[in-house]
Design a protein around this motif. Structure first.
Motif, PDB file in Angstrom:
ATOM      1  N   ASP D  70     -19.922  11.906  -0.307  1.00 13.97           N
ATOM      2  CA  ASP D  70     -21.559  12.275   0.505  1.00 13.97           C
ATOM      3  C   ASP D  70     -22.079  11.353   1.835  1.00 13.97           C
ATOM      4  N   LEU D  71     -21.778   9.585   1.746  1.00 14.91           N
ATOM      5  CA  LEU D  71     -22.470   8.923   2.454  1.00 14.91           C
ATOM      6  C   LEU D  71     -20.674   9.687   4.034  1.00 14.91           C
ATOM      7  N   SER D  74     -22.771  12.725   5.312  1.00 13.79           N
ATOM      8  CA  SER D  74     -24.244  11.519   6.140  1.00 13.79           C
ATOM      9  C   SER D  74     -23.778  11.367   7.450  1.00 13.79           C
ATOM     10  N   PHE D  75     -22.217  11.012   7.892  1.00 20.45           N
ATOM     11  CA  PHE D  75     -21.981  10.508   9.001  1.00 20.45           C
ATOM     12  C   PHE D  75     -21.360  11.196   9.946  1.00 20.45           C
ATOM     13  N   LEU D  76     -20.985  12.561   9.520  1.00 18.00           N
ATOM     14  CA  LEU D  76     -20.607  13.453   9.947  1.00 18.00           C
ATOM     15  C   LEU D  76     -22.459  14.282  10.945  1.00 18.00           C
ATOM     16  N   PHE D  77     -23.821  14.031  10.223  1.00 25.82           N
ATOM     17  CA  PHE D  77     -24.225  14.619  10.841  1.00 25.82           C
ATOM     18  C   PHE D  77     -24.831  14.775  12.476  1.00 25.82           C
ATOM     19  N   PRO D  78     -25.477  12.840  12.410  1.00 27.26           N
ATOM     20  CA  PRO D  78     -25.016  12.993  13.889  1.00 27.26           C
ATOM     21  C   PRO D  78     -23.910  13.088  14.957  1.00 27.26           C
ATOM     22  N   TRP D  79     -22.755  13.599  14.021  1.00 29.06           N
ATOM     23  CA  TRP D  79     -21.631  13.586  15.200  1.00 29.06           C
ATOM     24  C   TRP D  79     -21.833  14.864  15.828  1.00 29.06           C
ATOM     25  N   LEU D  81     -24.861  16.941  16.090  1.00 32.43           N
ATOM     26  CA  LEU D  81     -25.309  16.657  17.614  1.00 32.43           C
ATOM     27  C   LEU D  81     -25.196  16.501  18.891  1.00 32.43           C
ATOM     28  N   VAL D  82     -23.651  15.868  18.365  1.00 33.61           N
ATOM     29  CA  VAL D  82     -24.602  14.852  19.899  1.00 33.61           C
ATOM     30  C   VAL D  82     -22.720  14.601  20.684  1.00 33.61           C
ATOM     31  N   MET D  94     -14.507   9.619  14.964  1.00 36.72           N
ATOM     32  CA  MET D  94     -14.642  10.155  14.018  1.00 36.72           C
ATOM     33  C   MET D  94     -13.020  11.016  13.216  1.00 36.72           C
ATOM     34  N   PHE D  97     -12.390   8.016  11.214  1.00 35.71           N
ATOM     35  CA  PHE D  97     -13.105   8.382  10.634  1.00 35.71           C
ATOM     36  C   PHE D  97     -12.485   8.571   9.279  1.00 35.71           C
TER      37      PHE D  97
END
Lengths: 206, 492, 100, 117
Positions: D70-71, D74-79, D81-82, D94, D97
């Protein structure tokens, strides 16, 4: 606007008090979830929508679920006798008060002294904290999530790598501690079962 | 913007090599583990030791000596290189000790090696971290690995209870650390030590900044660090955890994290908050006094071997805190020298304790040391000389480090610290000598002596090297002086 | 002005987490929960500082504290589960095997 | 903050609806509780233990792995977008990661943590 902040703050503090005081662990986990929801409410009021949603997803969705799992797994007897907290009140309240007042007074007095403006009008308390001109909103419209995303993967990539190492250690540690596959359990090896050939299984005995 | 950092990964070569070696070990271990668990652990130990040796070579040959990396979140200088070398050596010694231990205790988890390598990686990154966030992530990365290692023996109640206690207190002290860091961030807007140092230059006790809660944040930070190195007022957890955890992990606990945490303490308080010397000097002054007293008096009443070693390590932490309380470069050099000699003495002491094993199991009480000189005279001689050097008897290594630290304290006019240091080392002489008396002069009642399990090759080698170090460091100490001097200079 | 209010909330939640660890005689799960409360208080503290200082560093710190808090509670509960399987109970007064 | 107003109204309605549904039986339904009716029915005998059965440990392991992945998400969300602005360097960060977490996933798969007996 301040009304919502007051409501969320009051609910958050009272439910975190109840987390400690509840005698049934399931109740205290539910109060913990209530604290998480209220804190994410406060964050929404401050404009950090990404963090509010991440709090809900990660804290409430994962950690509180894990706590519920563990509370359900270990059948913990409900505390019958509500041992009185009055024993602790004098000492605990004293230390708590000192700690709380010390930090709050220290913070309130010189919160952001850099602005000489603030000292000319020391009489009314509201002028002490200058209201900032939020350049962020006036210039480019970058939402919170984009601002964070731009910075984490490029400037602060070192922290990002450390976060991945921490998750790796957590995974290895959790599996090492809790997994015990006892050899007696016969496991289905699907690939071997499919790949079985007639010639290798049946041997001529004579 | 992205062309600035080509040389960033040049500076991190040892860590990247350790990481790659680690992941291949993990893949190899989990892929071939099915039938042969116990051979797999010894395979991993040998290859892990090789991986550490290569990292040590890469560290000594690294092209860049002084550099700030990854958009000033990491720094590489003399001190970090010196402490990284010490950390790698200590983990190599721990690997040496754990060959026979894992077989005797029938720990068949090869992840023991992976977690130890991960903990070393995190300690190396912690020593060279340069702001609050990377320091916090490195501390958590290291302590997560050590929580699991402390609770490794799942079927042994002591080990799980030790893991639980270590977890609660580690999380608690990280909470304190974070609160201090968030307060300091809130009031200064930066978490980088260099910016903090620049921001606070010339800040005297009467300045506006210092009445505020920056000092409160500093207090929380120092409480958290003192918790983690188990200095006196916050040391209650360490005897229980040292006794409960498996002995090799206790050896790792008492050596490697203390090395890294002293490097971090120096980095935070000498680089970031040096102008707040008047406030944090008193904290360290009091804590070193208290831990010297607790370390020596607490050990008098001990019955178990590992608890005694825990209290003696609290005492050693107290001596090292003298160097911090002096606030001078001599004090730093004293700390680095003391760390090196503390490493040598503790590895020797733990390898002796590990080789006391008899057939029916590990010795837990001091009484098992009875008439050791009949069982194996050389071991008894080594242990008694190590204890003498821990107490600080002149010709041995322990005296050299204490001597240097007390001189640094006298220079910085901390007379009471120096005097009390001497007094507490006299008291510690008492309980060290009581162990030696137990070994030599007490006659055990039962007639036949339980023979010791033979010492395997790696442990014998370690015993020899550390014993040689304790005896003859006095003859030619200058390379160690130069090393610790170079490390201390990099902080000035 | 809303900074000081959210600071008050975060200090109180942090303090309650602290109190939860020290002053409870119930069981270890409460200690783990109060550790989560402490980290939550610190997160809120950092985020309100970051909003008032109009600077991203606090938010990045808070995001990584979030991940570490999740990983830590995972490991803490793993240790708790194996401790429970051994000892049958997790009341605090029985965790005194190594007294003295 | 005004763009969050619709969500807030949605929250109020759902909260109110559920409270009403829970609350009405207490008001309307007759409440005549006597000890026999309240006690748990175990075909006449009184129960030895509370009704809560114990979970198995496998469920616990799934919950832990859920948190960790899940964590990761949650790091993929902002990735996502930008990705336009952080060009290749952000992309490779990424990927590293995800590589480390796939290493953990391979470890867990081969270790048998996901098998379900």
């Amino acid at each position: 606007m301040n009304l919502f902040l007051a409501v969320f703050a009051a609910l958050g503090i009272s439910s975190s008090i109840m987390v400690i005081r509840a005698n049934n662990p399931v109740y205290s986990v539910l109060y913990l979830i209530l604290v998480f929801v209220n804190v994410s409410g406060i964050l929404i009021l401050q404009g950090l929508d990404f963090f509010a949603m991440i709090f809900l997803v990660v804290y409430v969705g994962a950690i509180a679920v894990l706590f519920l799992f563990v509370v359900m797994m270990l059948n913990i007897k409900i505390e019958e006798r509500q041992e009185s907290m009055l024993r602790y009140v004098p000492v605990g309240a004293g230390i708590g008060l000192i700690f709380f007042l010390e930090v709050i007074i220290a913070l309130d007095k010189e919160f952001v002294p850099l602005n000489p403006l603030a000292f000319t009008s020391l009489d009314n308390d509201s002028a002490l904290i200058p209201e900032y001109l939020h350049w962020g909103t006036t210039l480019g419209q970058k939402t919170g999530i984009e601002a964070i995303g731009q910075v984490i993967y490029t400037y602060y990539f070192y922290y990002f790598f450390m976060a991945s190492f921490i998750l790796l250690v957590a995974m290895i540690g959790a599996i090492l501690l809790t997994l015990h596959n006892d050899p007696k359990v016969k496991r289905q090896e699907v690939f071997e079962q499919n790949a079985r050939e007639f010639s290798r299984t049946i041997q001529k005995a004579s | 913007m992205f062309y600035l950092f080509e040389s960033d990964f040049l500076g991190l070569i040892p860590e990247t090599f350790l990481l790659l070696g680690l992941s291949t070990l993990l893949g190899y271990g989990v892929w071939y583990e099915k039938g042969r668990e116990s051979e797999m652990t010894s395979h991993q130990l040998w290859v892990g030791g090789l991986c550490l040796a290569f990292t040590f070579i890469l560290l000594c040959e690294s092209p860049l000596m002084n550099m700030i990396l990854c958009f000033n979140t990491l720094i590489i200088d003399g001190m970090s290189a010196y402490l990284k070398a010490l950390i790698l050596l200590s983990t190599l010694c721990i690997f040496g000790l754990s060959f026979s231990y894992l077989q005797q205790e029938r720990i068949k988890a090869f992840e023991y090696v992976i977690l130890l390598l991960l903990a070393t990686l995190s300690l190396m990154l912690m020593v060279s971290s340069y702001d609050f966030i990377s320091l916090y992530l490195a501390i958590e990365f290291q302590s997560l690995g050590l929580y699991v290692l402390a609770a490794l023996k799942r079927d042994n109640e002591y080990s799980t209870e030790a893991g639980l206690k270590y977890f609660v207190l580690g999380a608690f002290s990280s909470g304190f650390y974070l609160f201090g860091a968030s307060l300091i961030y809130g009031l200064t807007g930066t978490t980088n030590f260099e910016d903090l140092g620049i921001l606070f230059t010339g800040v005297g006790p009467t300045d506006l900044f210092t009445q505020g809660s920056v000092v409160v944040g500093l207090l929380f930070l120092s409480v958290a660090f003192l918790f983690k190195i188990s200095a006196a007022p916050f040391h209650m957890w360490s005897p229980d955890v040292y006794e409960g955890a498996p002995t090799v992990i206790t050896a790792f606990f008492s050596v490697a994290p203390k090395l890294a945490l002293f490097g971090v303490l120096i980095r935070v308080f000498y680089l970031g908050f040096f102008d707040f010397l008047f406030s944090w000097q008193q904290i360290f002054f009091f804590c070193s006094l208290a831990s010297m007293v607790f370390g020596s008096f607490g050990a008098l009443a001990q019955v178990k071997i590992k608890r005694l070693l825990a209290f003696s390590s609290i005492g050693h932490v107290g001596y090292m805190l003298i160097g911090l309380a002096t606030g001078s470069l001599q004090g730093l050099q004293g700390i680095f020298l003391y760390l090196l000699i503390y490493l040598v003495m503790t590895i020797n002491a733990f390898s002796v304790v590990l080789s006391l094993r008899t057939h029916e199991g590990e010795p837990r009480f001091l009484l098992d040391l009875k008439n050791l000189n009949l069982k194996s005279p050389i071991l008894a001689l080594t242990f008694s000389l190590t204890l003498f050097s821990m107490a600080g008897i002149p010709p041995l290594a322990g005296f050299l480090s204490k001597f240097y630290l007390f001189f640094a304290a006298l220079d910085a006019s901390l007379y009471s610290l120096a005097i009390l240091g001497v007094l507490s080392s006299v008291i510690s002489c008492f309980y060290y000598i009581s162990i030696i008396k137990l070994m030599y002069f007490h006659k055990a009642e039962e007639v036949q002596l339980k023979p010791l399990v033979g010492i395997d090759g790696q442990k014998g080698f370690l015993l020899g090297i550390t014993f040689f170090g304790i005896l003859f460091i006095f003859l030619y100490p200058s390379p160690f002086f130069l090393l610790s001097h170079a490390a201390a200079l990099s902080i000035s | 002005m809303s900074l000081i209010h959210s600071l008050h909330v975060s200090f109180v939640v942090f303090l309650l987490g602290l109190v939860g660890i020290y002053l409870n005689r119930k069981n270890i799960i409460l200690v783990l929960m109060s550790i989560e409360l402490m980290l939550l208080g610190i997160n809120l503290n950092l985020l309100s500082f970051s909003v008032s200082l109009d600077d991203l560093l606090g938010q990045i710190f808070a995001l990584f504290i979030l991940t570490v808090a999740a990983a830590e509670s995972a490991i803490g509960l793993a240790i708790l589960v194996i401790y429970f399987r051994l000892r049958g109970t997790i009341d605090i007064e029985f965790i005194r095997l190594m007294k003295g | 903050m005004t763009e969050f107003f619709p969500i807030f109204i949605f929250l109020i309605i759902s909260l109110g609806l559920s409270l009403i549904l829970v609350g009405i039986p207490f008001i309307v339904a007759p409440q005549k509780a006597d000890p026999e009716k309240i006690s748990a029915y175990e075909c006449g005998f009184d129960p030895f233990d509370d009704a809560r059965g114990k979970f198995d440990i496998r469920f616990y392991l799934v919950a832990i792995l859920f948190i960790i992945f899940d964590l990761e998400v949650s790091f993929l969300f902002p990735w996502s977008l930008v990705l336009g602005e952080i060009n290749f360097f952000g992309f490779w960060t990424m990927i590293f990661f995800l590589l480390i977490l796939t290493l953990g996933f391979v470890y867990e798969w081969k270790k048998g943590a996901l098998d379900w007996e």
